[in-house]
Design a protein around this motif. Structure first.
Motif, short mmCIF file in Angstrom:
data_model
loop_
_atom_site.label_atom_id
_atom_site.label_comp_id
_atom_site.label_asym_id
_atom_site.label_seq_id
_atom_site.Cartn_x
_atom_site.Cartn_y
_atom_site.Cartn_z
N VAL A 107 6.11 -2.10 13.66
CA VAL A 107 5.92 -2.72 12.34
C VAL A 107 4.42 -2.69 12.03
O VAL A 107 3.60 -2.90 12.92
N PHE A 108 4.09 -2.44 10.77
CA PHE A 108 2.68 -2.46 10.36
C PHE A 108 2.55 -3.31 9.10
O PHE A 108 3.27 -3.10 8.11
N ILE A 109 1.64 -4.28 9.13
CA ILE A 109 1.45 -5.21 8.01
C ILE A 109 0.03 -5.06 7.49
O ILE A 109 -0.93 -5.18 8.26
N ASP A 110 -0.13 -4.85 6.17
CA ASP A 110 -1.47 -4.63 5.60
C ASP A 110 -1.40 -4.90 4.10
O ASP A 110 -0.33 -4.85 3.49
N ASP A 111 -2.57 -5.17 3.50
CA ASP A 111 -2.62 -5.41 2.05
C ASP A 111 -3.00 -4.16 1.25
O ASP A 111 -2.90 -4.18 0.02
N ILE A 112 -3.42 -3.11 1.93
CA ILE A 112 -4.02 -1.97 1.22
C ILE A 112 -3.13 -0.73 1.23
O ILE A 112 -2.70 -0.27 2.30
N PHE A 113 -2.90 -0.17 0.05
CA PHE A 113 -2.09 1.03 -0.15
C PHE A 113 -2.48 2.15 0.81
O PHE A 113 -1.62 2.73 1.49
N VAL A 114 -3.77 2.46 0.87
CA VAL A 114 -4.24 3.60 1.67
C VAL A 114 -3.87 3.41 3.15
O VAL A 114 -3.44 4.37 3.82
N ASN A 115 -4.00 2.19 3.66
CA ASN A 115 -3.69 1.94 5.07
C ASN A 115 -2.19 2.08 5.34
O ASN A 115 -1.77 2.66 6.34
#
Ligand code: MG
Length: 217
Positions: free
Chosen positions: A156-164
């Motif tokens: 699972v990957f959690i992030d706020d940024i589209f690019v990431n």
């Protein structure tokens, strides 16, 4: 485990034979926008939330002029040096991660120069985020691939940024991608995180999405 990430950029990492949650820090487990606004205010500047960026949206409060990009970058650097005086935990992040960590390994992946690693490590531990951290400026997709490799467990990957999010989607396509951003104003201005990404409105929602994913595997 083969780590392609230099030792200077990460804590000790020992993944178990179980799912892995790779979690961003700024705007995900630590507030960033609100404390940085307070920091700017303290230094005579203000962030006007008119678009999803910092540079170009910072103004000098004394004369209303736009703050030069170089000055914004310098203040950002100084903010991160003093982050433990400013940044606070995102609501319910610690409790949600504690519950998820019963079933999965949690690793923080922050796009931050490794020189700020120690102050950030102390700040995280102070708020109960006792999970290993990688602080690197390399793209997040290759970093998650280096961490997860050919393991057969859910990731699972959690992030706020589209690019990431899209970088991880490209390099580790089976990843459950969760978009989470604490600041309501900037979340409303953010571009759509792209195809294949689940959008969570807060940590309890993210926790539900992740648990449902684990239950279905
Ligand atoms: Mg972030």
């Amino acid at each position: 485990m083969t780590m392609l990430i230099p030792d200077a950029e990460h804590d000790d990492l020992h993944l178990g034979e179980r799912p892995l949650i790779v979690c961003d820090i700024d705007e995900v487990v630590l507030e960033f926008v609100s404390p940085f606004m307070a920091y700017l205010d303290h230094n005579g500047h203000e962030l006007r939330a008119t678009s999803f960026r910092l540079h170009g949206n910072v103004f000098n409060r004394a004369d209303g002029s736009e703050t030069p990009g170089e000055t914004v970058s310098e203040m950002l650097e100084a903010f991160f040096e003093a982050q433990d005086n400013w940044q606070t935990p995102v609501k319910e992040a610690a409790d949600s991660l504690a519950r998820l960590s019963v079933r999965a390994d949690v690793v923080f992946l922050t796009a931050m120069p490794p020189r700020h690693r120690e102050v950030r490590r102390r700040l995280l531990s102070r708020h109960g985020f006792d999970y290993p951290m990688i602080a690197t400026e390399q793209p997040k997709g290759p970093a998650v691939l280096a961490l997860h490799g050919e393991r057969q467990h859910p990731v699972v990957f959690i992030d706020d940024i589209f690019v990431n999010l899209q970088s991880v989607r490209k390099h580790v396509p089976d990843t459950l991608l969760v978009n989470l951003m604490a600041n309501d104003t900037f979340r409303a201005l953010a571009p759509h995180p792209g195809d294949g990404v689940d959008i969570a409105c807060d940590w309890p929602h993210a926790e539900d999405i992740i648990k449902t994913h684990f239950d279905g595997r």
